[in-house]
Design a protein around this motif. Sequence first.
Motif, PDB file in Angstrom:
ATOM      1  N   SER A   5       0.826  -1.205   0.000  1.00 57.68           N
ATOM      2  CA  SER A   5       0.000   0.000   0.000  1.00 57.68           C
ATOM      3  C   SER A   5       0.860   1.254   0.000  1.00 57.68           C
ATOM      4  N   LEU A  16      -4.056   1.218  -9.639  1.00 56.30           N
ATOM      5  CA  LEU A  16      -5.128   0.546  -8.905  1.00 56.30           C
ATOM      6  C   LEU A  16      -4.653  -0.835  -8.484  1.00 56.30           C
ATOM      7  N   ILE A  24     -11.990  -3.322  -6.745  1.00 54.30           N
ATOM      8  CA  ILE A  24     -10.829  -2.435  -6.569  1.00 54.30           C
ATOM      9  C   ILE A  24     -10.549  -2.305  -5.087  1.00 54.30           C
ATOM     10  N   ALA A  25      -9.372  -2.793  -4.689  1.00 55.89           N
ATOM     11  CA  ALA A  25      -9.015  -2.822  -3.270  1.00 55.89           C
ATOM     12  C   ALA A  25      -8.357  -1.529  -2.811  1.00 55.89           C
ATOM     13  N   ASP A  26      -7.657  -0.853  -3.728  1.00 47.45           N
ATOM     14  CA  ASP A  26      -6.941   0.368  -3.316  1.00 47.45           C
ATOM     15  C   ASP A  26      -6.602   1.176  -4.564  1.00 47.45           C
ATOM     16  N   GLN A  27      -6.349   2.447  -4.383  1.00 53.98           N
ATOM     17  CA  GLN A  27      -5.915   3.322  -5.467  1.00 53.98           C
ATOM     18  C   GLN A  27      -5.092   4.456  -4.879  1.00 53.98           C
ATOM     19  N   SER A  32      -7.074   8.736  -8.363  1.00 58.08           N
ATOM     20  CA  SER A  32      -8.252   9.525  -7.980  1.00 58.08           C
ATOM     21  C   SER A  32      -8.451  10.690  -8.938  1.00 58.08           C
ATOM     22  N   ASP A  38     -13.154   8.222  -5.908  1.00 58.32           N
ATOM     23  CA  ASP A  38     -12.676   7.013  -5.247  1.00 58.32           C
ATOM     24  C   ASP A  38     -13.417   5.795  -5.803  1.00 58.32           C
ATOM     25  N   THR A  40     -12.566   2.695  -4.827  1.00 59.52           N
ATOM     26  CA  THR A  40     -12.337   1.600  -3.885  1.00 59.52           C
ATOM     27  C   THR A  40     -13.655   0.901  -3.528  1.00 59.52           C
TER      28      THR A  40
END
Length: 346
Positions: A5, A16, A24-27, A32, A38, A40
């Motif tokens: 992360s 992503l 989508i777990a994270d960005q 953004s 977002d 996520t």
Amino acid sequence: MPTSSEVLHALPLPALVVGGDRRIADQNAAASDLFRGDLTGRHLATAIRQPALLDAVEAVIEGTTSTTARYLVTTHGQEQIFDVHIAALESDHSVLMAFVDTAPQEEAGQMRSDFVANVSHELRTPLTALTGFIETLRGPARDDAAARARFLNIMAEEAGRMNRLVTDLLSLSRVEDMARMRPTDLVDLDQVIAMVATTLGPAAADRQVELVIQPCDEQPVLVTGDRDQLTQVVTNLTENAIKYGREGGNVRITTRALEQVPAFKGPGVEVSVEDDGDGIDPKHLGRLTERFYRVDTHRSREMGGTGLGLAIVKHIVNRHRGRLRIESAMGQGSTFTVTLPAAAAG
């Protein structure tokens, strides 16, 4: 060791992370900005509706180590294309998608293509003329002394035009190659101007143009620069003013010392070349320093212009960390002003 992360959020590229459940777990912040919000928690198929890209992500989730696909987005009516690098993250069985904007490479490619096309066009006309005259001299005008003399004069002019074009192309290439090399010579601009005025005196006399030199009150006017390149800047600007200004008019070259220039955070030196010609339509001003851009193509070629003079000026001024300002109004002449950082005292 940083976590995945932390690495994701440190990336300058939009990125992503997609989990095995296709959500989508994270960005990161750049993503953004790209997706305007977002993503996520959203399913990838609802966030990005582009089948080829979704198939590529699916292939990596199913076992392919990495692959590349394209992502197209339209922003403010303009299409952007991204190369998306998709790779498996074995630590948590997820997928990383990194978006690389291809615009800079495509623009560079288009610039190269336009440049080659422009050079080819500029060379084609004189080469066609030379070929035609050679054929004529070999055939119908073989024994015509008057025609031969006239054609040879035109051929010499066309050959000179090609020579000027090649010289300017080489000059532009050298300037671009040296763009990141800071010049180190100590140059007195008033001396440069005096030398240029002497060199261009005959050209000014041919058009009955008076060169009016107004040196700076503070002597000498020193900048840290490349003397040959700064001579070329003053020569190009003055030569243009003589050619395109009013026949029988004045060309004024003025030097001023500036105590403080905000852009330089210190003192500067300003050189202005002003003519009293017809002026330039404001719609052209923003493009004058583009390669091969001409306000009046026919007149420019008649005057021997290559369309590269102001492009060379711009690159030299940029190399010297200076500024070029162009002011003109129809019927009121034109003023080209170069502002350079003054040499450090002592």
